[in-house]
Enzyme design. Structure first.
Site, PDB file in Angstrom:
ATOM      1  N   ASP A  11       0.931  -1.242   0.011  1.00  0.00           N
ATOM      2  CA  ASP A  11      -0.019  -0.134  -0.005  1.00  0.00           C
ATOM      3  C   ASP A  11       0.955   1.172   0.119  1.00  0.00           C
ATOM      4  O   ASP A  11       1.743   1.392   0.900  1.00  0.00           O
ATOM      5  CB  ASP A  11      -0.712   0.068   1.346  1.00  0.00           C
ATOM      6  CG  ASP A  11      -2.046  -1.080   1.191  1.00  0.00           C
ATOM      7  OD1 ASP A  11      -2.192  -1.687   0.206  1.00  0.00           O
ATOM      8  OD2 ASP A  11      -2.670  -1.098   2.019  1.00  0.00           O
ATOM      9  N   ASP A 130     -13.782  -4.542  -2.449  1.00  0.00           N
ATOM     10  CA  ASP A 130     -13.708  -4.347  -0.670  1.00  0.00           C
ATOM     11  C   ASP A 130     -14.844  -4.839  -0.206  1.00  0.00           C
ATOM     12  O   ASP A 130     -15.901  -4.444  -0.726  1.00  0.00           O
ATOM     13  CB  ASP A 130     -13.190  -2.945  -0.389  1.00  0.00           C
ATOM     14  CG  ASP A 130     -12.006  -2.572  -0.609  1.00  0.00           C
ATOM     15  OD1 ASP A 130     -11.032  -3.375  -1.022  1.00  0.00           O
ATOM     16  OD2 ASP A 130     -11.825  -1.414  -0.923  1.00  0.00           O
TER      17      ASP A 130
END
Lengths: 271, 210
Positions: A11, A130
């Protein structure tokens, strides 16, 4: 036989690797180009950069990170975060990315998947989802009959009202080549993947599914690849903080009988 | 004479191939100019994406003629992924749907979609086992894992053109060879040390020819 892939996820925010727990509590985990090289040498099968900067003025920085990584790292590279046009996809692919991962922009405009797939090929288009349990009290709560998951957009901040299975099926039909599935309930907890979610998604589509969110032990990775039916596992926390190395993971999964690309292939380079 | 020219057919993996060829220590240049392509000592033809789109690109840019000439002259030629599939007579592929599209027809045979029931695309690392003695696989004779991403595989009409095979539900031809013409279904530019070795082997094939 096709090997199960171990994919470190980096990330990236403002050019640094970070990792959060349940999508908050960001902690610093290093320089992306350096980390990419490290994992590649360790035997990572692929790398994912998720740019969580995604603010329009700063997001071009990821192109530089991708380009520098691709100069030195020769394994597949997927980039996601703020990708909302075929033009931006093309810039990333030209910088050395192999695949782009679409999330919020694809939810807003599903035709973006089709546009990317027809221009760059289905293999270039990863759809990241997600997912959050919609009607369960805990990780394993809820009856199977009522079990379903809702798609969240904007880095897990916005519920969309869409059902995960419905969306994953649509994404496949539009030309997605792979699904990157993150359980928001499990992400960063180190308690294991949401295996019911994984099994539901891998049972619904034919394209490969990358499992993400929740890995804390080697057994968790094994479960995702067997019970969960995943083709690959994404791992962040357990790698970034040195709990396990790629070699530890590969040795374990290989000993458990899964097809794994062996580490230590540097010898091939000697002519 | 420029060492290697990487043919620019607007393929998404073009820069990755260029970077890997450089990392393998070889001199290379990217071009879509038929005149420049004709000056090459060797050609690399990268490719990903849809067969029909790629064939149209090549014909529009007039790249097919220098490719035919290079192969006829025996120049080392390496097709990668779709760049290999295009060397055959045709494919069922167009976009992401299934229909017959003609290829460059240099090697007899065609590309076929993996049968229903297998997860497609075939994405990830798989073992390519050489089935003939090939300079391209020097040091990789026992087979090595390479990175694949494709939904179609080549079926050469003549089994002697098969250089390596890979198992995915069925045994398919993952590399082809005919004299100095080579093709690989996998992506050496994304296959770590094994891929860089294969590219260096291609460099040695070029050097040995001089």
């Amino acid at each position: 036989m096709l090997a199960k892939r171990i994919i470190p996820c980096l990330d990236v925010r403002d050019g640094r690797v970070v990792k959060g727990t349940r999508f908050v509590n960001i902690r610093d985990a290093g320089d992306p180009v350096e980390r990419a090289g490290f994992y590649s040498n360790e035997g990572a099968d692929e790398l994912v950069f998720l740019d969580i900067t995604a603010s329009v003025e700063k997001r071009r920085a990821i192109i530089d990170v991708v380009s520098k990584t691709a100069d030195a790292v020769f394994i597949p590279l997927t980039v996601g975060g703020g990708i909302d046009s075929p033009e931006f996809m093309q810039e990333l692919l030209q910088s050395g990315a192999d695949k782009v991962s679409l999330n919020t922009a694809a939810l807003n405009n599903p035709q973006l998947i089709k546009a990317g797939a027809s221009r760059f090929g289905c293999q270039c288009i990863v759809v990241a989802i997600d997912a959050k349990r919609a009607n369960a009290t805990g990780k394993t709560g809820g009856s199977i009959k009522n079990l379903h998951w809702e798609v969240y957009s904007h880095g897990g901040r916005t519920p969309t009202g869409r059902d995960v299975i419905e969306w994953v099926t649509e994404a496949e039909q539009l030309g997605a080549g792979e699904i990157l599935l993150t359980s928001m309930d499990a992400d960063g907890t180190l308690d294991g993947y949401d295996l019911e979610l994984l099994a539901a998604v891998t049972g619904a589509v034919k394209i490969p599914v990358i499992a993400s969110g929740g890995a804390g032990t080697l057994e968790h990775l094994y479960e995702a690849l067997t019970t969960g039916g995943a083709h690959a596992v994404l791992a962040a926390s357990i790698l970034h903080f040195g709990t396990y190395s790629i070699e530890d993971i590969k040795k374990y999964l290989s000993a458990r009988g899964l097809p794994i690309r062996p580490t230590g292939t540097e010898r091939y380079i000697e002519l | 004479m420029t060492e290697i020219i990487i043919i620019d057919s607007n393929s998404a993996n073009l820069s990755s191939v260029y970077k890997a060829v450089k990392a393998a220590g070889l001199e290379a240049k990217v071009s879509d100019d038929p005149k420049i392509i004709r000056t090459a000592r060797a050609l690399i033809f990268p490719g990903v994406g849809s067969f029909g789109h790629a064939v149209a690109q090549i014909k529009n840019k007039g790249l097919h003629e220098p490719v035919y000439d290079a192969v006829a002259a025996g120049k080392p030629f390496l097709g990668i992924c779709l760049g290999m599939q295009l060397l055959l007579a045709g494919s069922e592929e167009a976009g992401c749907s299934v229909e017959k599209v003609p290829g460059l027809n240099i090697i007899p045979g065609f590309s076929k979609r993996f049968p229903a029931g297998l997860p497609v695309p075939h994405v990830g690392w798989n073992l390519a086992r050489p089935v003939i003695k090939s300079a391209l696989f020097a040091g990789l004779e026992e087979g090595a894992y390479f990175y694949f991403t494709h939904s179609f595989y080549v079926v050469p009409a003549n089994d002697q053109h098969a250089a390596a095979k890979t198992s995915y539900g069925l045994d398919f031809v993952s590399a082809i060879q005919s004299n100095n013409l080579f093709g690989v279904q996998f992506h050496p530019e994304k296959s770590g040390p094994a891929g860089l070795r294969l590219i260096r082997n291609f460099g040695k094939i070029i050097a040995d020819r001089l």
